[in-house]
Design an enzyme around this catalytic site. Sequence first.
Site, PDB file in Angstrom:
ATOM      1  N   ARG A   1       0.721  -1.285   0.145  1.00  0.00           N
ATOM      2  CA  ARG A   1      -0.046  -0.185  -0.003  1.00  0.00           C
ATOM      3  C   ARG A   1       0.961   1.256  -0.150  1.00  0.00           C
ATOM      4  NH1 ARG A   1      -4.799  -2.059   4.088  1.00  0.00           N
ATOM      5  NH2 ARG A   1      -5.687  -3.497   2.544  1.00  0.00           N
TER       6      ARG A   1
ATOM      7  N   LYS B   1       3.698  10.672 -12.187  1.00  0.00           N
ATOM      8  CA  LYS B   1       2.870   9.740 -13.164  1.00  0.00           C
ATOM      9  C   LYS B   1       3.431   8.584 -13.256  1.00  0.00           C
ATOM     10  CE  LYS B   1      -0.090  12.888 -15.997  1.00  0.00           C
ATOM     11  NZ  LYS B   1      -0.206  13.018 -17.455  1.00  0.00           N
TER      12      LYS B   1
ATOM     13  N   GLU C   1      10.081  16.146 -26.390  1.00  0.00           N
ATOM     14  CA  GLU C   1       9.677  16.582 -25.190  1.00  0.00           C
ATOM     15  C   GLU C   1      10.119  17.930 -24.694  1.00  0.00           C
ATOM     16  OE1 GLU C   1       7.025  15.732 -23.704  1.00  0.00           O
ATOM     17  OE2 GLU C   1       6.626  13.486 -23.822  1.00  0.00           O
TER      18      GLU C   1
ATOM     19  N   LYS D   1       8.205  21.940 -15.448  1.00  0.00           N
ATOM     20  CA  LYS D   1       7.232  20.769 -15.035  1.00  0.00           C
ATOM     21  C   LYS D   1       7.091  20.942 -13.690  1.00  0.00           C
ATOM     22  CE  LYS D   1       6.114  15.895 -15.749  1.00  0.00           C
ATOM     23  NZ  LYS D   1       6.104  14.865 -16.345  1.00  0.00           N
TER      24      LYS D   1
ATOM     25  N   GLU E   1      -3.505  16.598 -12.321  1.00  0.00           N
ATOM     26  CA  GLU E   1      -3.776  16.987 -13.521  1.00  0.00           C
ATOM     27  C   GLU E   1      -5.303  17.256 -13.803  1.00  0.00           C
ATOM     28  OE1 GLU E   1      -1.859  15.014 -17.209  1.00  0.00           O
ATOM     29  OE2 GLU E   1      -3.946  14.338 -17.574  1.00  0.00           O
TER      30      GLU E   1
ATOM     31  N   ARG F   1      -2.177  21.287 -15.275  1.00  0.00           N
ATOM     32  CA  ARG F   1      -1.101  20.113 -15.632  1.00  0.00           C
ATOM     33  C   ARG F   1      -1.350  19.559 -17.102  1.00  0.00           C
ATOM     34  NH1 ARG F   1       1.568  15.407 -11.902  1.00  0.00           N
ATOM     35  NH2 ARG F   1       2.800  14.296 -13.518  1.00  0.00           N
TER      36      ARG F   1
ATOM     37  N   ASN G   1       0.636  18.085 -21.949  1.00  0.00           N
ATOM     38  CA  ASN G   1       0.019  16.718 -22.922  1.00  0.00           C
ATOM     39  C   ASN G   1      -0.157  17.231 -24.332  1.00  0.00           C
ATOM     40  OD1 ASN G   1      -0.422  14.503 -20.974  1.00  0.00           O
ATOM     41  ND2 ASN G   1      -2.045  15.423 -20.530  1.00  0.00           N
TER      42      ASN G   1
ATOM     43  N   HIS H   1       0.343  14.896 -26.969  1.00  0.00           N
ATOM     44  CA  HIS H   1       0.209  13.304 -26.480  1.00  0.00           C
ATOM     45  C   HIS H   1      -1.168  12.799 -26.921  1.00  0.00           C
ATOM     46  CE1 HIS H   1       3.647  14.800 -24.427  1.00  0.00           C
ATOM     47  NE2 HIS H   1       3.739  13.614 -23.983  1.00  0.00           N
TER      48      HIS H   1
ATOM     49  N   HIS I   1      -0.386   9.459 -28.571  1.00  0.00           N
ATOM     50  CA  HIS I   1      -0.602   8.233 -27.861  1.00  0.00           C
ATOM     51  C   HIS I   1      -1.603   7.453 -29.032  1.00  0.00           C
ATOM     52  CE1 HIS I   1      -0.186   9.602 -23.396  1.00  0.00           C
ATOM     53  NE2 HIS I   1       0.659   9.506 -24.091  1.00  0.00           N
TER      54      HIS I   1
ATOM     55  N   HIS J   1       8.094   6.822 -27.917  1.00  0.00           N
ATOM     56  CA  HIS J   1       7.056   7.845 -27.596  1.00  0.00           C
ATOM     57  C   HIS J   1       7.383   9.345 -28.076  1.00  0.00           C
ATOM     58  CE1 HIS J   1       4.242   9.810 -24.835  1.00  0.00           C
ATOM     59  NE2 HIS J   1       5.442  10.430 -24.313  1.00  0.00           N
TER      60      HIS J   1
END
Length: 371
Positions: free
Chosen positions: A135, A157, A199, A241, A251, A255, A259, A262, A266, A279
């Site tokens: 956990r 993330k 990026e 960032k 997000e 935030r 993307n 992206h 993606h 990527h």
Amino acid sequence: MQRPETIKVNVSEPSVTVSLASEKADRSYPIYIDKDLLSNAQLLGSLLGERSVCLVTNDTLSELYLDRVRAVLGADRKVSVVILADGEQYKTLTAYDQVLTAALEERHERSTVFIALGGGVVGDITGFAAATFLRGADFIQMPTTLLAQVDSSVGGKTGINHAMGKNLIGAFHQPIAVVCDTATLETLGDREFSAGVAEVIKYGLIADKDFFRFLIDNAVRLKNRDPEVLAYTIARCCEIKADVVSRDEREGGIRAILNLGHTFGHAIEKEQGFGQWLHGEAVAAGMVMATKISVARGSISSDVLDDLLLFLQCFDLPCEPPSSMTVEVFLSAMQGDKKVQSGRIRYILLSSLGDAAVVGDVSESEIAACL
């Protein structure tokens, strides 16, 4: 913009700090940027204390850096090593289970620190494993690719891919530190280095027009991996960032501008098969699509698009999506993206150079005009 100076690391003074203080706890963490940090016993000792370690890397990087990091961790510390297969196609439940099973079989406790030694795939899998191990356990990012150093290692993330889409299974789980050893970029292949550059230019487009101009003016020096330009570039990306993440950790708002490119990118990764396009390559083509739409809407000048195209071409990055991908294919793939909200696909477009916004009204004709 002033000429960058080489950034020196100091254990007590990180290059950048991600500020995540709240009423309940201060979860801020340092980002260290310098050469040869993988061999810095003082730094790793200050971060770990006497705690045990579950070190995760891949079968490519283990040959380059594993012995060095293992030696710095010391013979008296309990250290378990997990070596994953290398590649985006292995960012799966199987790899995630491999990490957790190793940690459980070695009887690690919640006090164990997971260390991600590798690129974005290793970082995402390791962070997700740490988030869910007993956990929640601490982890440290030790990114070895440009893309991971400027982007994926910062912000918390973590996750894995699913056949239905990229990063659909995961958690927000912040590292306790990010250690960027710029010397690792010396062994990085040209294709992987260029993927990271995609990026990098993103940050200029969405948040800092002066940084964008700096990158355009210094593209050749960056391609040649000039140490001063590289150190400044990594630090500036991390600063941007860190600022965005400190204002919107999960997000819920600003935030999302991180993307840019992206949503389209993606979709390209999913449709081409994870690992076929890197990527950063998919993000490059996606950024061009988003920038073209922004130009068509009159938000930015076509000169920005021209500069972006020349910059990407300098690094042999794709400026167009695969010819096989139609509007219908894009829309179908993007409908399963985790950024969809209330059934609507969310896109990031440029409001101006250095400023971006989330929109939900991109039409099929606008997408078609980019293909």
